[in-house]
Design an enzyme around this catalytic site. Sequence first.
Site, PDB file in Angstrom:
ATOM      1  N   GLY A  33      53.671   9.276   7.403  1.00 54.91           N
ATOM      2  CA  GLY A  33      53.292   9.797   8.721  1.00 54.91           C
ATOM      3  C   GLY A  33      51.961   9.256   9.187  1.00 54.91           C
ATOM      4  O   GLY A  33      51.011   9.993   9.407  1.00 54.91           O
ATOM      5  N   SER A  35      50.139   7.135  12.069  1.00 54.88           N
ATOM      6  CA  SER A  35      50.126   6.497  13.387  1.00 54.88           C
ATOM      7  C   SER A  35      48.785   6.822  14.033  1.00 54.88           C
ATOM      8  O   SER A  35      48.126   7.773  13.616  1.00 54.88           O
ATOM      9  CB  SER A  35      51.292   6.982  14.243  1.00 54.88           C
ATOM     10  OG  SER A  35      51.448   8.352  14.124  1.00 54.88           O
ATOM     11  N   ASP A  87      62.445   6.589   7.990  1.00 51.46           N
ATOM     12  CA  ASP A  87      62.758   7.714   8.882  1.00 51.46           C
ATOM     13  C   ASP A  87      63.151   8.876   7.974  1.00 51.46           C
ATOM     14  O   ASP A  87      64.207   8.842   7.329  1.00 51.46           O
ATOM     15  CB  ASP A  87      63.910   7.332   9.820  1.00 51.46           C
ATOM     16  CG  ASP A  87      64.316   8.510  10.709  1.00 51.46           C
ATOM     17  OD1 ASP A  87      63.741   9.610  10.561  1.00 51.46           O
ATOM     18  OD2 ASP A  87      65.219   8.319  11.547  1.00 51.46           O
ATOM     19  N   LEU A  88      62.300   9.879   7.915  1.00 48.32           N
ATOM     20  CA  LEU A  88      62.551  11.009   7.020  1.00 48.32           C
ATOM     21  C   LEU A  88      63.705  11.883   7.502  1.00 48.32           C
ATOM     22  O   LEU A  88      64.111  12.818   6.819  1.00 48.32           O
ATOM     23  CB  LEU A  88      61.272  11.836   6.836  1.00 48.32           C
ATOM     24  CG  LEU A  88      60.201  11.099   6.015  1.00 48.32           C
ATOM     25  CD1 LEU A  88      58.827  11.714   6.240  1.00 48.32           C
ATOM     26  CD2 LEU A  88      60.543  11.086   4.536  1.00 48.32           C
ATOM     27  N   THR A 135      63.573  16.942   8.428  1.00 46.69           N
ATOM     28  CA  THR A 135      62.521  15.908   8.404  1.00 46.69           C
ATOM     29  C   THR A 135      61.292  16.375   7.640  1.00 46.69           C
ATOM     30  O   THR A 135      60.645  15.593   6.941  1.00 46.69           O
ATOM     31  CB  THR A 135      62.119  15.548   9.854  1.00 46.69           C
ATOM     32  OG1 THR A 135      63.275  15.093  10.534  1.00 46.69           O
ATOM     33  CG2 THR A 135      61.043  14.482   9.876  1.00 46.69           C
ATOM     34  N   SER A 170      51.424  24.181   6.720  1.00 45.32           N
ATOM     35  CA  SER A 170      50.711  24.659   7.909  1.00 45.32           C
ATOM     36  C   SER A 170      50.554  26.167   7.796  1.00 45.32           C
ATOM     37  O   SER A 170      51.407  26.845   7.204  1.00 45.32           O
ATOM     38  CB  SER A 170      51.536  24.332   9.154  1.00 45.32           C
ATOM     39  OG  SER A 170      51.065  25.078  10.266  1.00 45.32           O
ATOM     40  N   TYR A 212      68.255  28.625  19.980  1.00 44.81           N
ATOM     41  CA  TYR A 212      67.430  27.937  18.969  1.00 44.81           C
ATOM     42  C   TYR A 212      65.966  28.318  19.150  1.00 44.81           C
ATOM     43  O   TYR A 212      65.425  28.195  20.259  1.00 44.81           O
ATOM     44  CB  TYR A 212      67.615  26.421  19.139  1.00 44.81           C
ATOM     45  CG  TYR A 212      66.759  25.563  18.235  1.00 44.81           C
ATOM     46  CD1 TYR A 212      66.995  25.509  16.861  1.00 44.81           C
ATOM     47  CD2 TYR A 212      65.722  24.790  18.755  1.00 44.81           C
ATOM     48  CE1 TYR A 212      66.219  24.705  16.036  1.00 44.81           C
ATOM     49  CE2 TYR A 212      64.945  23.973  17.936  1.00 44.81           C
ATOM     50  CZ  TYR A 212      65.205  23.943  16.579  1.00 44.81           C
ATOM     51  OH  TYR A 212      64.430  23.152  15.771  1.00 44.81           O
TER      52      TYR A 212
HETATM   53  N1  LIG Z   1      47.803  18.817  13.911  1.00 40.65           N
HETATM   54  C1  LIG Z   1      47.728  20.046  13.472  1.00 40.65           C
HETATM   55  O1  LIG Z   1      47.009  20.899  14.048  1.00 40.65           O
HETATM   56  C2  LIG Z   1      48.503  20.465  12.256  1.00 40.65           C
HETATM   57  C3  LIG Z   1      48.396  21.810  11.839  1.00 40.65           C
HETATM   58  C4  LIG Z   1      49.094  22.211  10.712  1.00 40.65           C
HETATM   59  C5  LIG Z   1      49.869  21.297  10.008  1.00 40.65           C
HETATM   60  N2  LIG Z   1      49.964  20.005  10.448  1.00 40.65           N
HETATM   61  C6  LIG Z   1      50.808  19.070   9.647  1.00 40.65           C
HETATM   62  O2  LIG Z   1      50.106  17.862   9.465  1.00 40.65           O
HETATM   63  C7  LIG Z   1      51.033  16.770   9.305  1.00 40.65           C
HETATM   64  C8  LIG Z   1      50.602  15.607  10.171  1.00 40.65           C
HETATM   65  O3  LIG Z   1      50.736  15.974  11.528  1.00 40.65           O
HETATM   66  P1  LIG Z   1      49.869  15.379  12.730  1.00 40.65           P
HETATM   67  O4  LIG Z   1      49.201  16.521  13.376  1.00 40.65           O
HETATM   68  O5  LIG Z   1      49.080  14.216  12.283  1.00 40.65           O
HETATM   69  O6  LIG Z   1      51.067  14.934  13.720  1.00 40.65           O
HETATM   70  P2  LIG Z   1      51.375  13.542  14.436  1.00 40.65           P
HETATM   71  O7  LIG Z   1      50.189  12.978  15.095  1.00 40.65           O
HETATM   72  O8  LIG Z   1      52.596  13.798  15.263  1.00 40.65           O
HETATM   73  O9  LIG Z   1      51.750  12.615  13.206  1.00 40.65           O
HETATM   74  C9  LIG Z   1      52.939  12.823  12.500  1.00 40.65           C
HETATM   75  C10 LIG Z   1      53.313  11.563  11.795  1.00 40.65           C
HETATM   76  O10 LIG Z   1      54.593  11.737  11.185  1.00 40.65           O
HETATM   77  C11 LIG Z   1      55.446  10.670  11.596  1.00 40.65           C
HETATM   78  N3  LIG Z   1      56.826  11.105  11.653  1.00 40.65           N
HETATM   79  C12 LIG Z   1      57.402  11.983  12.508  1.00 40.65           C
HETATM   80  N4  LIG Z   1      58.719  12.057  12.277  1.00 40.65           N
HETATM   81  C13 LIG Z   1      58.985  11.197  11.259  1.00 40.65           C
HETATM   82  C14 LIG Z   1      60.156  10.796  10.602  1.00 40.65           C
HETATM   83  N5  LIG Z   1      61.360  11.273  10.946  1.00 40.65           N
HETATM   84  N6  LIG Z   1      60.074   9.889   9.607  1.00 40.65           N
HETATM   85  C15 LIG Z   1      58.876   9.364   9.260  1.00 40.65           C
HETATM   86  N7  LIG Z   1      57.725   9.696   9.860  1.00 40.65           N
HETATM   87  C16 LIG Z   1      57.787  10.597  10.853  1.00 40.65           C
HETATM   88  C17 LIG Z   1      54.948  10.293  12.976  1.00 40.65           C
HETATM   89  O11 LIG Z   1      55.375   8.993  13.318  1.00 40.65           O
HETATM   90  P3  LIG Z   1      55.472   8.524  14.879  1.00 40.65           P
HETATM   91  O12 LIG Z   1      54.095   8.643  15.428  1.00 40.65           O
HETATM   92  O13 LIG Z   1      55.952   7.129  14.765  1.00 40.65           O
HETATM   93  O14 LIG Z   1      56.427   9.453  15.531  1.00 40.65           O
HETATM   94  C18 LIG Z   1      53.447  10.376  12.753  1.00 40.65           C
HETATM   95  O15 LIG Z   1      52.975   9.225  12.115  1.00 40.65           O
HETATM   96  C19 LIG Z   1      52.404  17.346   9.660  1.00 40.65           C
HETATM   97  O16 LIG Z   1      53.119  17.591   8.465  1.00 40.65           O
HETATM   98  C20 LIG Z   1      52.095  18.653  10.364  1.00 40.65           C
HETATM   99  O17 LIG Z   1      53.111  19.621  10.193  1.00 40.65           O
HETATM  100  C21 LIG Z   1      49.293  19.576  11.552  1.00 40.65           C
END
Ligand SMILES: NC(=O)c1ccc[n+]([C@@H]2O[C@H](COP(=O)([O-])OP(=O)(O)OC[C@H]3O[C@@H](n4cnc5c(N)ncnc54)[C@H](OP(=O)(O)O)[C@@H]3O)[C@@H](O)[C@H]2O)c1
Length: 338
Positions: A33, A35, A87-88, A135, A170, A212
């Site tokens: 993940g 990006s 792709d997860l 995912t 989370s 949903y």
């Molecule tokens: N941000 C917050 O406040 C927060 C709070 C609690 C927990 N989290 C957790 O932190 C983690 C990272 O999240 P983030 O905030 O950095 O979100 P983000 O900016 O959306 O990054 C998520 C990453 O996962 C990748 N991804 C999504 N679907 C995927 C798939 N099917 N296969 C492979 N890769 C996939 C995305 O790729 P693309 O960009 O190419 O789509 C992106 O690189 C997540 O597990 C999230 O649940 C985040």
Amino acid sequence: MTSHPEFGERTPGSEVAKVFADQIRGKTILVTGVSPKSIGASTVLNLASQSPGLLILASRTKSRIQEVADQITTKYPGVRVETVLVDLGSQESIRRAAADVAALTDKLDILINNAGRVVTSRQATQEGIEQQFGTNHIGPFLLTNLLLPLLRKAAETNPPGATRIVNLSSAGHRLSPVRFSDYNLEGKPVPPEEDHVKPLPGAFANCTPDGYKPIVAYAQSKSANILFTISLQRHLANHGIASYAVHPGSIVTELSREQDDELNAEFHKLIKYWKTPDEGSSTTLVAALDPALNEVKGFYLSDCQYTEPSAHAKDAAAADRLWKLSEELVGEKFSIGG
Ligand SMILES: NC(=O)c1ccc[n+]([C@@H]2O[C@H](COP(=O)([O-])OP(=O)(O)OC[C@H]3O[C@@H](n4cnc5c(N)ncnc54)[C@H](OP(=O)(O)O)[C@@H]3O)[C@@H](O)[C@H]2O)c1
């Protein structure tokens, strides 16, 4: 306790990486993940600052991973970075990616299952599993098990507990247990211990016309991340491999890209402090690197310290049940204790 009780909400990941530089130097580390603007990007950039042996960035969009890989190469030209497409939400893709990783390295010191997805309408993975459960949990379950031979190889020479699997959960897990009787959220009856908290606050209760509830599906998947961690910890501790789950804090990333204004406003009402991207990687890095974690029986961290997850996310019987369900959904048994 962690080795740095002074670390907290505002500790930058860059500082954590510096403090634990010895745990990074020369190591092979895979982060999913990755990006631009994501927690994954901050995590890998901070890891890159302390001379890892090999950084593997695994994610689903080639151009986005490459952008972060290029940033690392520009800033830290000596660091070897490889990218793997996965792709997860597709088990075929995960199996291909695991083979790609095995072609790059024969050992993996640290696996960070960071990728995650929020969707706001009913969607399914390639195998027909509800998208967020599939995912955010089933995909990482399969990937981790397929990469386990590489982690075991690293554990042969690392100090006990230095080989690690970190799962990004989370605080949102608190809203719902794993709905074993209805994990696809099809409206099947669930016993009270599998049902979400009631009432769901404000816009969190919103559901699509077909019933949903996106927030419940996300919360279920994040509870699964913690239960998965419990199973890994229990089965792998004797093999020198440790596992921890983390809540990274609240960070403005692209996670909410599908959420509408009403839901975003709800989050902004609730959240007192939005971490910077650098602060957003600190808890993950403590979980991946702090040697003191092995001395305590904790498994869930928030703001760089151990904390207690909800009761439904630390139930050993639920962890066993989830392991069996996950094996069924990937069509393969993994006897990881053996
Ligand atoms: N941000 C917050 O406040 C927060 C709070 C609690 C927990 N989290 C957790 O932190 C983690 C990272 O999240 P983030 O905030 O950095 O979100 P983000 O900016 O959306 O990054 C998520 C990453 O996962 C990748 N991804 C999504 N679907 C995927 C798939 N099917 N296969 C492979 N890769 C996939 C995305 O790729 P693309 O960009 O190419 O789509 C992106 O690189 C997540 O597990 C999230 O649940 C985040």
